[in-house]
Design a protein around this motif. Structure first.
Motif, PDB file in Angstrom:
ATOM      1  N   MET A  70       0.846  -1.199   0.000  1.00 43.40           N
ATOM      2  CA  MET A  70       0.000   0.000   0.000  1.00 43.40           C
ATOM      3  C   MET A  70       0.878   1.244   0.000  1.00 43.40           C
ATOM      4  O   MET A  70       1.723   1.417   0.884  1.00 43.40           O
ATOM      5  CB  MET A  70      -0.927  -0.002   1.211  1.00 43.40           C
ATOM      6  N   LYS A  72       0.753   5.299  -0.007  1.00 43.15           N
ATOM      7  CA  LYS A  72      -0.063   6.492   0.198  1.00 43.15           C
ATOM      8  C   LYS A  72       0.700   7.720  -0.302  1.00 43.15           C
ATOM      9  O   LYS A  72       1.874   7.898   0.006  1.00 43.15           O
ATOM     10  CB  LYS A  72      -0.373   6.656   1.679  1.00 43.15           C
ATOM     11  N   THR A  81      -4.325   9.682  -2.057  1.00 47.56           N
ATOM     12  CA  THR A  81      -4.680   8.406  -2.682  1.00 47.56           C
ATOM     13  C   THR A  81      -3.834   7.289  -2.094  1.00 47.56           C
ATOM     14  O   THR A  81      -2.645   7.471  -1.818  1.00 47.56           O
ATOM     15  CB  THR A  81      -4.443   8.476  -4.202  1.00 47.56           C
ATOM     16  N   ILE A  82      -4.451   6.156  -1.875  1.00 50.63           N
ATOM     17  CA  ILE A  82      -3.726   4.961  -1.444  1.00 50.63           C
ATOM     18  C   ILE A  82      -3.792   3.945  -2.582  1.00 50.63           C
ATOM     19  O   ILE A  82      -4.862   3.446  -2.919  1.00 50.63           O
ATOM     20  CB  ILE A  82      -4.330   4.353  -0.167  1.00 50.63           C
ATOM     21  N   ASN A  83      -2.645   3.687  -3.191  1.00 49.49           N
ATOM     22  CA  ASN A  83      -2.562   2.683  -4.248  1.00 49.49           C
ATOM     23  C   ASN A  83      -2.269   1.321  -3.625  1.00 49.49           C
ATOM     24  O   ASN A  83      -1.397   1.205  -2.763  1.00 49.49           O
ATOM     25  CB  ASN A  83      -1.465   3.037  -5.250  1.00 49.49           C
ATOM     26  N   PHE A  94      -1.227  -3.968 -10.191  1.00 47.26           N
ATOM     27  CA  PHE A  94      -2.070  -2.976  -9.529  1.00 47.26           C
ATOM     28  C   PHE A  94      -3.432  -3.584  -9.231  1.00 47.26           C
ATOM     29  O   PHE A  94      -4.054  -4.178 -10.115  1.00 47.26           O
ATOM     30  CB  PHE A  94      -2.214  -1.749 -10.428  1.00 47.26           C
ATOM     31  N   ARG A  96      -6.071  -1.826  -6.946  1.00 47.59           N
ATOM     32  CA  ARG A  96      -7.037  -0.734  -6.957  1.00 47.59           C
ATOM     33  C   ARG A  96      -6.438   0.464  -6.228  1.00 47.59           C
ATOM     34  O   ARG A  96      -5.357   0.365  -5.635  1.00 47.59           O
ATOM     35  CB  ARG A  96      -8.348  -1.137  -6.282  1.00 47.59           C
ATOM     36  N   SER A  97      -7.139   1.590  -6.273  1.00 48.41           N
ATOM     37  CA  SER A  97      -6.722   2.757  -5.504  1.00 48.41           C
ATOM     38  C   SER A  97      -7.895   3.225  -4.663  1.00 48.41           C
ATOM     39  O   SER A  97      -9.062   3.032  -5.034  1.00 48.41           O
ATOM     40  CB  SER A  97      -6.228   3.879  -6.424  1.00 48.41           C
ATOM     41  N   ASP A  99      -9.475   6.569  -2.616  1.00 42.60           N
ATOM     42  CA  ASP A  99      -9.436   8.016  -2.411  1.00 42.60           C
ATOM     43  C   ASP A  99      -9.644   8.292  -0.924  1.00 42.60           C
ATOM     44  O   ASP A  99     -10.715   8.053  -0.373  1.00 42.60           O
ATOM     45  CB  ASP A  99     -10.534   8.693  -3.235  1.00 42.60           C
TER      46      ASP A  99
END
Length: 234
Positions: A70, A72, A81-83, A94, A96-97, A99
């Motif tokens: 993760m 941030k 955003t946290i990917n 990847f 998800r991300s 918000d």
């Protein structure tokens, strides 16, 4: 690029070279794709390709286990955003991300994010969750390991080293420690090969180089070592 407002770094993508080559090989009279083709037809083909890649990764997740990563970050417009990515022996994908702009990311909310991601992946497939060393992540990681004893929370090595730099320069700007630690940072922050098997040896060598830089006089470098050990053992 100027007309459509495309980012300039798009010319660095491998697909851009292939695009230019394909247009050049076709020559004059090439018909561009329609809006519908780009929006529906070709997009669906690309989505299918990506889903096939993800399916190949899922095989690895169930066979060898996987790490959830993760990341941030905050954009210039203050949007947070946290990917979320998943890593396995064949690489990262990847997922998800999230918000996180309109709500705080305290330890409880981070734990909920850990939990929902683990359940989506299947707890039996997850080996560890990797995040930065923010206090809310440390607490959430402890809560997560209590709920899932077989899954580890692991702090990001690159973030650890960045914090080490900050701690060292708060005390004194030790110029002689920068180069050895920068080498370790480049190793853990690189993308060419996994660094997990090398980072502890790399840090040991960095400490040896730092001691050598202070001519082996322990009282000159012991404070630096205390800072490194405090962060590296988190």
């Amino acid at each position: 690029m100027y007309d459509a407002g495309l980012p300039f770094n798009c010319v660095n993508h491998k697909s851009f070279d292939k695009f230019i080559e394909a247009v050049g090989q076709h020559g004059p009279g090439m018909k561009p794709p329609t809006f519908h083709e780009v929006r529906v037809t070709h997009l669906k083909k690309e989505v299918d390709k990506v889903e096939k890649i993800v399916e190949d990764h899922k095989v690895q997740w169930t066979k060898f286990g996987c790490s959830i990563m993760m990341d941030k970050w905050t954009a210039r417009n203050d949007k947070m955003t946290i990917n979320i990515l998943v890593n396995s022996p064949i690489g990262s994908v990847f997922l998800r991300s999230v918000d996180a702009s309109n709500e705080s990311t305290d330890s409880t909310k981070m734990y909920k994010l850990f939990e929902s991601t683990i359940e989506r992946m299947g707890p039996e497939n997850v080996v560890q969750i990797v995040t930065d060393n923010a206090s809310e992540n440390v607490k959430a990681g402890s809560m997560m390991m209590g709920a899932y004893p077989h899954i580890y929370w692991t702090p990001c090595a690159a973030h650890c080293i960045n914090l080490i730099f900050g701690d060292i320069f708060k005390v004194k700007p030790y110029a002689s420690v920068c180069r050895p630690l920068t080498k370790v940072l480049c190793l853990v922050d690189g993308e060419k090969k996994p660094s997990m098997g090398y980072i502890y040896e790399a840090m040991d060598r960095a400490k040896e180089a730092i001691a050598h830089g202070f001519r082996g006089v322990q009282k000159h470098y012991e404070k630096v070592f205390q800072i490194i050990d405090a962060r590296w053992s988190e």
